[in-house]
Motif scaffolding. Structure first.
Motif, mmCIF file in Angstrom:
data_model
loop_
_atom_site.group_PDB
_atom_site.id
_atom_site.type_symbol
_atom_site.label_atom_id
_atom_site.label_comp_id
_atom_site.label_asym_id
_atom_site.label_seq_id
_atom_site.Cartn_x
_atom_site.Cartn_y
_atom_site.Cartn_z
ATOM 1 N N SER A 20 0.828 -1.210 0.000
ATOM 2 C CA SER A 20 0.000 0.000 0.000
ATOM 3 C C SER A 20 0.860 1.256 0.000
ATOM 4 O O SER A 20 0.577 2.228 -0.720
ATOM 5 N N VAL A 21 1.918 1.248 0.815
ATOM 6 C CA VAL A 21 2.813 2.409 0.889
ATOM 7 C C VAL A 21 3.488 2.644 -0.459
ATOM 8 O O VAL A 21 3.558 3.781 -0.957
ATOM 9 N N LEU A 22 3.985 1.564 -1.080
ATOM 10 C CA LEU A 22 4.647 1.703 -2.374
ATOM 11 C C LEU A 22 3.669 2.181 -3.449
ATOM 12 O O LEU A 22 4.002 3.049 -4.270
ATOM 13 N N SER A 23 2.468 1.626 -3.434
ATOM 14 C CA SER A 23 1.472 2.021 -4.432
ATOM 15 C C SER A 23 1.046 3.470 -4.237
ATOM 16 O O SER A 23 0.877 4.223 -5.211
ATOM 17 N N ALA A 24 0.867 3.864 -2.958
ATOM 18 C CA ALA A 24 0.487 5.249 -2.677
ATOM 19 C C ALA A 24 1.586 6.206 -3.123
ATOM 20 O O ALA A 24 1.319 7.283 -3.672
ATOM 21 N N GLY A 25 2.837 5.823 -2.894
ATOM 22 C CA GLY A 25 3.961 6.663 -3.304
ATOM 23 C C GLY A 25 4.039 6.815 -4.813
ATOM 24 O O GLY A 25 4.271 7.917 -5.324
ATOM 25 N N ASN A 26 3.844 5.713 -5.501
ATOM 26 C CA ASN A 26 3.898 5.771 -6.969
ATOM 27 C C ASN A 26 2.758 6.615 -7.541
ATOM 28 O O ASN A 26 2.914 7.268 -8.572
ATOM 29 N N ALA A 27 1.603 6.573 -6.877
ATOM 30 C CA ALA A 27 0.446 7.329 -7.362
ATOM 31 C C ALA A 27 0.449 8.773 -6.874
ATOM 32 O O ALA A 27 -0.336 9.595 -7.355
ATOM 33 N N GLY A 28 1.322 9.054 -5.901
ATOM 34 C CA GLY A 28 1.389 10.414 -5.367
ATOM 35 C C GLY A 28 0.198 10.787 -4.521
ATOM 36 O O GLY A 28 -0.215 11.950 -4.489
ATOM 37 N N VAL A 29 -0.400 9.783 -3.820
ATOM 38 C CA VAL A 29 -1.555 10.054 -2.960
ATOM 39 C C VAL A 29 -1.224 9.591 -1.543
ATOM 40 O O VAL A 29 -0.367 8.726 -1.345
ATOM 41 N N PRO A 30 -1.895 10.147 -0.531
ATOM 42 C CA PRO A 30 -1.610 9.746 0.850
ATOM 43 C C PRO A 30 -2.106 8.330 1.148
ATOM 44 O O PRO A 30 -3.158 7.912 0.647
ATOM 45 N N ILE A 31 -1.363 7.603 1.980
ATOM 46 C CA ILE A 31 -1.732 6.248 2.362
ATOM 47 C C ILE A 31 -3.043 6.227 3.148
ATOM 48 O O ILE A 31 -3.772 5.232 3.146
ATOM 49 N N LEU A 32 -3.343 7.337 3.814
ATOM 50 C CA LEU A 32 -4.572 7.419 4.613
ATOM 51 C C LEU A 32 -5.834 7.300 3.771
ATOM 52 O O LEU A 32 -6.932 7.167 4.306
ATOM 53 N N LEU A 33 -5.676 7.346 2.459
ATOM 54 C CA LEU A 33 -6.827 7.182 1.576
ATOM 55 C C LEU A 33 -7.486 5.819 1.767
ATOM 56 O O LEU A 33 -8.675 5.654 1.496
ATOM 57 N N LEU A 34 -6.684 4.844 2.274
ATOM 58 C CA LEU A 34 -7.215 3.503 2.484
ATOM 59 C C LEU A 34 -8.045 3.386 3.759
ATOM 60 O O LEU A 34 -8.698 2.374 3.977
ATOM 61 N N GLY A 35 -8.000 4.400 4.598
ATOM 62 C CA GLY A 35 -8.756 4.359 5.835
ATOM 63 C C GLY A 35 -10.135 4.974 5.677
ATOM 64 O O GLY A 35 -10.255 6.112 5.243
#
Length: 270
Positions: A20-35
């Protein structure tokens, strides 16, 4: 502690977190989007609610409280039980079974309740047939009670993905409804649509996550414990009947060794 369960849960969550962290980084979005609390409530609350319709509330509560059993251990092995019966066979031949009732075995920090029950029945003068019938009935209905809890937890795993889809459909309804509204000044309509779609899909993610990392694996472990207990109960029955007949300890050891793996079997050196 059940190290396998701890490692499994930690590894599963760890892999998902890294991905999730790697995918969020590649997409340029915050990881908190999954919460998303609403998605969590729809999936978990919905799965428990539907299971409460399918099963008695007692079984549903038992399934939920059974989560802790996955991380615990029995606290003893089949070998420990065999050792205890061999010792008790020696005591029974001397007519000192009453004295041994409250003793603590050398190889375990406690004496099993099933062993005490068998000893009490022998001391109270129950017949061999009565002891067999009581122990067999006790095991039959214990297994039925425990499997119902595992089945309830399994059903939560079956329902969770469906409620994940329901949550996604709810999100899509509001997303499509919002598309008919005027876009606020300075807001990219395509970006707003993509963001709403992401939120709508979170419940599907939660449904799969809770089903396949928690509910179903935990249910399978409760079934494993139930099977483990069935073997233990068969061992108790065989041991109790030999205590009743005052079978020689060596014969008790050799007969109960049949329940053990080769590496665990008792020998003359034990």
């Amino acid at each position: 502690m059940n190290l396998g369960a701890v490692i499994g849960i930690s590894m599963g969550l760890g892999i998902l977190a890294v991905a999730s962290v790697l995918s969020a980084g590649n997409a340029g979005v915050p990881i908190l989007l999954l919460g998303d609390l609403v998605s969590f409530l729809i999936v978990v609350g919905g799965a428990i609610s539907a299971t409460s319709i399918a099963f008695p509330l007692e079984d549903v509560i038992g399934a939920i409280t059974g989560f802790g059993k996955v991380f615990g251990t029995q606290g003893f092995t089949y070998r420990d039980v065999v050792q205890d019966y061999v010792y008790l066979a020696e005591v029974a031949r001397k007519g000192e079974l009453v004295k041994a009732l409250d003793e603590v075995p050398e190889h375990m920090p406690f004496r099993l309740g099933s062993v005490k029950d068998a000893m009490n029945m022998i001391i109270d003068g129950y017949s061999q047939d009565d002891i067999r019938e009581i122990l067999e009935n006790k095991e039959e209905y214990r297994a039925l009670r425990e499997i119902k809890k595992a089945d309830a937890l399994q059903k939560m795993g079956d329902y969770a993905p469906s409620f994940g889809m329901i949550g996604t459909l709810i999100g899509l309804v509001f997303m499509l409804g919002g598309m008919g509204q005027p876009t606020p000044p300075g807001v990219d309509p395509a970006a707003q649509l993509a963001g709403s779609m992401a939120v709508a899909l979170i419940t599907t993610l939660y449904g799969a996550l809770f089903a396949f990392l928690f509910f179903i694996p935990f249910a399978d472990h409760l079934k494993y414990i139930n099977d483990w207990k069935k073997v233990e109960s068969a061992l108790h029955l065989e041991g109790a009947l030999m205590l009743y007949r005052k079978v020689h300890p060596i014969m008790v050891r050799d007969k109960l060794n049949a329940f053990l793996a080769r590496k665990d079997k008792l020998t003359d050196e034990d």
